[in-house]
Structures are given as structure tokens and as C-alpha cells.
Design a protein around this motif. Structure first.
Motif, PDB file in Angstrom:
ATOM      1  N   HIS A 191       0.836  -1.204   0.000  1.00  0.00           N
ATOM      2  CA  HIS A 191       0.000   0.000   0.000  1.00  0.00           C
ATOM      3  C   HIS A 191       0.871   1.255   0.000  1.00  0.00           C
ATOM      4  CE1 HIS A 191      -3.653  -2.299   1.817  1.00  0.00           C
ATOM      5  NE2 HIS A 191      -3.755  -2.203   0.504  1.00  0.00           N
ATOM      6  N   SER A 192       1.857   1.255   0.872  1.00  0.00           N
ATOM      7  CA  SER A 192       2.724   2.431   0.989  1.00  0.00           C
ATOM      8  C   SER A 192       3.528   2.648  -0.291  1.00  0.00           C
ATOM      9  CB  SER A 192       3.673   2.250   2.175  1.00  0.00           C
ATOM     10  OG  SER A 192       4.626   3.278   2.194  1.00  0.00           O
ATOM     11  N   ASP A 197      -5.302   4.997  -5.832  1.00  0.00           N
ATOM     12  CA  ASP A 197      -6.183   3.976  -5.268  1.00  0.00           C
ATOM     13  C   ASP A 197      -5.616   3.350  -4.004  1.00  0.00           C
ATOM     14  OD1 ASP A 197      -8.026   4.258  -7.306  1.00  0.00           O
ATOM     15  OD2 ASP A 197      -7.007   2.798  -8.585  1.00  0.00           O
ATOM     16  N   SER A 198      -4.314   3.435  -3.865  1.00  0.00           N
ATOM     17  CA  SER A 198      -3.681   2.717  -2.762  1.00  0.00           C
ATOM     18  C   SER A 198      -4.065   3.332  -1.415  1.00  0.00           C
ATOM     19  CB  SER A 198      -2.166   2.745  -2.937  1.00  0.00           C
ATOM     20  OG  SER A 198      -1.571   1.914  -1.989  1.00  0.00           O
ATOM     21  N   ALA A 199      -4.272   2.461  -0.445  1.00  0.00           N
ATOM     22  CA  ALA A 199      -4.737   2.923   0.862  1.00  0.00           C
ATOM     23  C   ALA A 199      -3.614   3.582   1.651  1.00  0.00           C
ATOM     24  CB  ALA A 199      -5.298   1.744   1.648  1.00  0.00           C
ATOM     25  N   ILE A 251       1.088  -5.475   5.035  1.00  0.00           N
ATOM     26  CA  ILE A 251       0.285  -6.153   4.013  1.00  0.00           C
ATOM     27  C   ILE A 251       1.137  -6.317   2.757  1.00  0.00           C
ATOM     28  CG2 ILE A 251      -1.821  -6.042   2.655  1.00  0.00           C
ATOM     29  CD1 ILE A 251      -2.922  -4.237   4.956  1.00  0.00           C
ATOM     30  N   LEU A 252       1.516  -7.573   2.528  1.00  0.00           N
ATOM     31  CA  LEU A 252       2.429  -7.884   1.425  1.00  0.00           C
ATOM     32  C   LEU A 252       1.866  -9.053   0.625  1.00  0.00           C
ATOM     33  CD1 LEU A 252       5.708  -7.707   3.523  1.00  0.00           C
ATOM     34  CD2 LEU A 252       5.014  -6.062   1.764  1.00  0.00           C
ATOM     35  N   PRO A 253       2.272  -9.201  -0.619  1.00  0.00           N
ATOM     36  CA  PRO A 253       1.787 -10.331  -1.421  1.00  0.00           C
ATOM     37  C   PRO A 253       2.331 -11.652  -0.883  1.00  0.00           C
ATOM     38  CG  PRO A 253       3.475  -9.119  -2.596  1.00  0.00           C
ATOM     39  CD  PRO A 253       3.156  -8.318  -1.378  1.00  0.00           C
ATOM     40  N   PRO A 254       1.637 -12.760  -1.158  1.00  0.00           N
ATOM     41  CA  PRO A 254       2.042 -14.052  -0.560  1.00  0.00           C
ATOM     42  C   PRO A 254       3.420 -14.531  -0.963  1.00  0.00           C
ATOM     43  CG  PRO A 254       0.273 -14.320  -2.183  1.00  0.00           C
ATOM     44  CD  PRO A 254       0.410 -12.863  -1.948  1.00  0.00           C
ATOM     45  N   ASP A 255       3.949 -14.062  -2.089  1.00  0.00           N
ATOM     46  CA  ASP A 255       5.280 -14.533  -2.485  1.00  0.00           C
ATOM     47  C   ASP A 255       6.403 -13.767  -1.777  1.00  0.00           C
ATOM     48  OD1 ASP A 255       4.813 -12.164  -3.723  1.00  0.00           O
ATOM     49  OD2 ASP A 255       5.438 -12.809  -5.736  1.00  0.00           O
ATOM     50  N   ASN A 256       6.036 -12.761  -0.990  1.00  0.00           N
ATOM     51  CA  ASN A 256       7.050 -12.029  -0.228  1.00  0.00           C
ATOM     52  C   ASN A 256       7.353 -12.799   1.065  1.00  0.00           C
ATOM     53  OD1 ASN A 256       8.333 -10.149   1.606  1.00  0.00           O
ATOM     54  ND2 ASN A 256       7.691  -8.532   0.210  1.00  0.00           N
TER      55      ASN A 256
END
Length: 621
Positions: free
Chosen positions: A146-147, A156-158, A243-248
Motif C-alpha cells: 500500500h505504501s 487507489d492505494s490505501a 500487508i504484502l503479497p504471498p510470495d514475499n
């Protein structure tokens, strides 16, 4: 005493109307005078380009009485509340955590108030992050997707204000330890508001159905019913900021971190438990083949079952109703096949144990339907009202399990009775042949060689190509009803126990089996409920020859005329075996009749009402 003349009144009124103008003129002069002393660039160049440029200094600073005292710093102009102009924001901010607990003023965040400019949305988001992180140093958020997206200008990013609010930052935002339910629901709604926006997700190459898939899991259903305390919301798995993608590798939903992540709420599970799919699309054959085929199999089962039995029911109803209409039209009253005295004689068809078992079955079945279906149709108003009436999702779950225990007990007792029946005393004298005879004999509910001809005879009768076939103690549809309960118990009971104790089940199955159990349990329950409320109710109660209700299962009695008319094979068998006399029984007492009518009709109406609710849900909800 002062007496006002006409001139006096005139000058007073004139002063009253001219005074504001005079003060404004003074303010205007002060504005000009202010910049002569306050000549810092932010007070002249910066202020002239700010959004407040049209306002004078005295729009925010109260006028002072003496310029000398002001220059001497004895008299400082007091600040005028920003709410004078921004009254809506003032209302929001009055409930803000920063105002209530930290006594933050507007200028604590809007510290560049004299040179404040209207920013573009992407710039304002970056400004908000920079502003908040001056006090809230959050490395997790800074490292999140998000950041990163917000800092690149993704509108759009929170950012902080998208989740916590800009001027209405809630009190519970500082900790999830208080206001747990409200906070979880609030944050999940925030996540859902963006991640269910199809256009926004498309712009960012994300699936907008992630929310929809989550809401079809137990976590999502209970959350949607309004009871988020006991289930995982978005932040419970994805955390608040990291909040990161699952591959991180640093993501909480990275496969290596899932066991620890699930362990925040669950305990005593095998690591395979973490293979549970939190956002499964069971219609995606390539990604979730086991879930896809489970769903397709259950849909196929529902279609086949209802296509066959609803057609069977419709043809049966038409045949009986048309025949009854013809007899009424011709004024013909069917004659009894037996003399009156024998026709009204009643025999015992069901024992006391069997009647009690059926009543317990009804109670447990309705208990399971009433407590389980609100979870299946969690988005409907009736589901929320029903769950609220039961005291919440947790209590509904407890009632559901209690009803399940009764049903499981009945299931086990029925198996015991079945074994006792097949291997009854003396049956072994004929060896295995005697056991087979009892298993497929006239007293057994197992299908036998007579069922298929009787079914074909019924179909011919439906179309006027023969008489209604003769039946023995059990018809083919009664056998199906009985065996369907057994099938249902294996499917619903097995999947239900798995879902009841998912952590223990993980020592037997991988976590994704819980997803399959959820599909099977839900669809099989729908099959069972609709079958009972439509097909079984029609066959037993709603058919024109028995309408509105057949009390036989509650009284345990059947008239010999009815036995002779509809089960002539059984009548002849009992007659040939000289057992009719031993089965004869007195007419039920009045209290039993009243109880049978009340219990039976109440169950019947409850089932019909629930069927109407389900149909309304299918077509309109």
C-alpha cells in the motif's frame, strides 16, 4: 431618565448596521498592517498563494485592542476556531481520538497553515502519510505494498486516512484489545470497500472477487452476519500494516508463515491445517480442481434428485387429483374393500420407540435447519434476524451442534436396530441365507426385487396405462427416504464433524479438505431440507388422499381399510401369517390425537414456511 427621540433612535440603528462594516474595515486594515510586521515569506508570499488567501488575518486571529501591546507581545490575538468555516469537519473531529485523548488542534496536523495549498489527490495521500508518520513511525506500513504504491502516486492505494479516517479517527483505532468486535468489523469493512470495487481492482490488476470468495468461507459468513469477534477478519490474517503479497517472505500469508499465522487463533493442529484456502474460488477448475469437482458433483446430485422426484411428485399429484375430481363430479363415493367393522379396526404400524425416534428426528432436523441455514444464506435479512433471535452466531453454533448430537445418536441407534433386526434371535438357524432373507425381506427397508416393477407400475398408472400397483409394508419411495437419511448422515455428519473439530481433522486430512467439507455440508443440507419439505411432505401428508396430514407416524396406528387399500400385499401377508389379530390396537386417546395433530401440523407448517423462505431467497434475495 433618558428619553429617546426620533433622531436618537435613528443614530442607534445606523450605528448597529454600520458597526460590522467598520470592524471589517478595521480587519482589512489589520490584514495589510499584519504583513508589514509579519513579513516572513510564509506570511506574505506563502499566504498569498494559499487556499486561505481570500481570508484576512482576522478570519483566524481575533482582533486585538492595542497595537502597542501587541507589538510588545503583551496582547496576543486569540485563534478563532477553524470550525467557524469548516463546521462539518469540526463535528467529525469532535469524536476523533486525537481530539478526545491527545488534545490535538487543527494546526498540529495542518502546521503549514499559512501556506496551505489545495493538493491533488495523489499528492494529498503522500502528504497524509508523511504527516501521520511524523508521530506514528510505522515501519510495517512503510514496507507494505500500500505504501509503495501510494508513494508512486497510485491514488487507489490505501494510506492512513483510508483505513483510520481523516478527521473521524475512532477511539478504538489505537488498540484492538478494546472494542474488539466493532474494530474488527470496522477494519474489515474498510478493506472490503476497496477490494470489492471491481473498477478499482481492475485498474490495479487485482481480483475484485477476493471479498466474495472470503464471504463464502465460515470466517466471512459469520463476519457478514455481524459477529466478527470469534472469526478471522482481514487484518487477523493480513495484519494491519504489514500487508504484502504471498510470495514475499515477510508476508504473513507467505506459505512459510501460514502455520504461525493460523496459530494466532487456532491451536493443536497439524501443519497441514494451514493448507486451508482462505479465498477459494471453487468454480475455478484449474486453480482449485478438488473444490471445483466437489461443487460440480453436489450440483449434479441436486439437479438429478430434484428433477426426478419433483417430476414424480407432480405426476402423482395430477393423477390423484384428477381421479378424485372425476369421482366428485360423478358423485361416486369409493366403497370400502372391507366390511365396516373390519375397515375401522386399527393395527399397530409403528412401535413407541419408532414414533419417539421420528419425533426426535424432526426436532433435530429442524434444529439443524434453523441454526445452519442462516449461515448458508448469511446475506439475507431473515438470516440476520434468525441469528439475532438465537443470541448470535456462537450460540446458534452451539444449538446446531446439540441438534447434530441428537441426530448422530439416532443414526447410531438405527444402525444398532438394523443389525439386531438382521441378526435377530433364531435367524442364524438358516445360516447366511436367513440373514439375506431378512435383509431383503418384506420387513426390511433395503431395496428388493419388487421395487423396480412397482416403480414401473406407478409410472404407467400416472399416464393411465394401468392400475396403481400393490405395495407391501414399505414402498420404494419410503425406502429411498430412509436410505437417503443414511446417505445424508454419512455426508452431512462426516463433513459436519470435520468442520466441528477442524484442528483435530488436520491430523487426518490436509486443510483444503475443510473447504470441500464446507461445500458438501452446505449443499447436502440444502438437498436434505428441500427433499424433506417438498417430496417427503407430499408423499406423506400433502397428497390429496392424505391432505392435510397423515398422523400415522405420531399415533403409530393405521386403519385396516387403508392397509387393505394401499398396501394390499402387506395386508395379505399379515392375514396369511395370522398376525392381523395380534397387531390390532385401540383407537388413540384424545390427548394423543391432539398432540399428534399439533406436533404434526406445526412441523408441516414450519417446513412449508421455510420452503417459501428458501424459494424467496433463491429468486429474489
Amino acid at each position: 431618565m433618558i428619553v429617546l427621540t426620533g433622531k436618537g433612535i435613528f443614530w442607534i440603528l445606523l450605528s448597529f448596521f454600520l458597526l460590522p462594516g467598520f470592524l471589517n474595515a478595521q480587519s482589512s486594515n489589520l490584514k495589510m498592517d499584519c504583513t508589514e510586521c509579519h513579513n516572513d515569506s510564509k506570511f506574505n508570499i506563502g499566504f498569498n498563494k494559499s487556499v486561505h488567501n481570500e481570508n484576512g488575518c482576522t478570519s483566524c486571529h481575533r482582533p486585538f485592542q492595542s497595537i502597542d501591546k501587541h507589538i510588545s507581545k503583551i496582547e496576543k490575538p486569540l485563534l478563532i476556531s477553524c470550525g467557524k468555516c469548516h463546521n462539518e469537519i469540526e463535528k467529525e473531529y469532535s469524536k476523533n481520538f486525537h481530539y478526545l485523548y491527545e488534545d490535538f488542534k487543527c494546526q498540529d496536523c495542518h502546521y503549514e497553515i499559512h501556506s496551505l495549498k489545495k493538493k491533488q489527490q495523489k499528492d494529498s495521500k503522500i502528504a497524509i502519510v508523511k504527516n501521520c508518520t511524523k508521530c506514528h513511525e510505522n515501519e510495517d506500513y512503510a514496507a507494505s505494498d500500500h505504501s509503495a504504491a501510494a508513494m508512486k502516486g497510485n491514488k487507489d492505494s490505501a494510506v492512513c486516512s483510508d483505513c483510520h479516517g481523516l478527521h473521524d479517527t475512532r477511539v478504538y483505532h489505537t488498540s484492538l484489545e478494546t472494542n474488539t468486535a466493532e474494530a474488527r468489523e470496522f477494519y474489515s469493512r474498510k478493506c472490503i470497500s476497496c477490494h470489492s470495487d471491481a473498477e478499482m481492482m481492475k485498474r490495479n490488476k487485482l481480483s475484485h472477487k477476493t471479498v466474495e470468495y472470503y464471504e463464502e468461507t465460515y470466517h466471512g459468513k459469520v463476519q457478514d452476519l455481524g459477529y466478527p469477534t470469534r472469526v478471522a477478519g482481514c487484518a487477523d490474517c493480513h495484519t494491519n500494516h504489514n500487508i504484502l503479497p504471498p510470495d514475499n517472505p515477510d508476508s504473513t500469508i507467505n506459505p512459510k508463515n501460514l502455520v504461525r499465522n493460523c496459530g494466532k487463533c487456532h491451536s493443536g493442529f497439524h501443519q497441514r491445517f494451514a493448507e486451508f484456502k482462505a479465498h477459494p474460488d471453487y468454480k475455478n477448475k484449474n486453480r482449485y480442481p478438488s473444490l471445483y469437482w466437489s461443487f460440480i458433483s453436489m450440483v449434479f446430485l441436486l439437479l438429478i434428485t430434484f428433477s426426478f422426484f419433483w417430476m414424480h411428485t407432480l405426476l402423482w399429484w395430477r393423477k390423484v387429483y384428477w381421479e378424485k375430481y372425476k369421482l366428485e363430479k360423478l358423485g361416486i363415493v369409493p366403497e370400502s374393500p372391507l366390511p365396516h367393522e373390519e375397515a375401522v379396526q386399527e393395527i399397530k404400524r409403528f412401535s413407541g420407540k419408532e414414533r419417539i425416534m421420528h419425533m426426535l428426528l424432526i426436532i433435530s432436523f429442524f434444529g439443524l435447519v434453523i441454526t445452519g441455514f442462516p449461515l448458508k444464506y448469511h446475506g439475507t435479512p431473515w438470516a440476520k434476524a434468525l441469528i439475532s433471535f438465537m443470541g448470535g452466531a456462537h450460540k446458534a453454533g452451539l444449538y446446531h451442534r446439540f441438534a447434530a448430537v441428537i441426530l448422530i445418536g439416532l443414526f447410531l441407534y438405527t444402525i444398532w436396530r438394523g443389525i439386531s433386526f438382521i441378526f435377530s434371535k433364531g435367524s442364524g438357524r438358516s445360516g447366511w441365507r436367513g440373514w439375506i432373507d431378512r435383509l431383503f425381506g418384506p420387513d426390511s427397508l433395503m431395496p428388493n426385487k419388487n421395487d423396480w416393477p412397482q416403480f414401473k407400475g406407478m409410472v404407467k398408472w400416472f399416464f393411465g396405462r394401468g392400475d396403481m400397483p400393490q405395495f407391501g409394508r414399505w414402498t420404494y419411495w419410503e425406502k429411498f427416504d430412509f436410505l437417503a437419511v443414511f446417505w445424508g448422515m454419512f455426508i452431512i455428519g462426516g463433513s459436519g464433524i470435520t468442520l466441528w473439530a477442524p484442528e483435530a481433522a488436520s491430523y487426518i486430512y490436509p486443510g483444503w479438505v475443510l473447504n470441500i467439507a464446507s461445500i458438501v455440508h452446505s449443499e447436502e443440507a440444502l438437498l436434505a431440507a428441500l427433499f424433506i419439505f417438498t417430496v417427503h411432505f407430499f408423499n406423506t401428508h400433502l397428497i390429496p388422499t392424505k391432505f392435510p396430514m397423515d398422523p400415522i407416524i405420531f399415533t403409530g396406528r393405521q386403519k385396516l381399510e387403508e392397509l387393505r387399500r394401499f398396501r394390499s400385499l402387506e395386508y395379505e401377508r399379515l392375514k396369511n401369517e395370522n398376525r392381523l389379530d395380534e397387531l390390532k390396537i385401540e383407537h388413540p386417546c384424545i390427548s394423543m390425537k391432539i398432540f399428534a395433530s399439533m406436533f404434526g401440523l406445526a412441523s408441516l407448517w414450519l417446513g412449508i414456511i421455510f420452503t417459501i423462505i428458501l424459494l424467496w431467497t433463491f429468486f429474489f434475495a
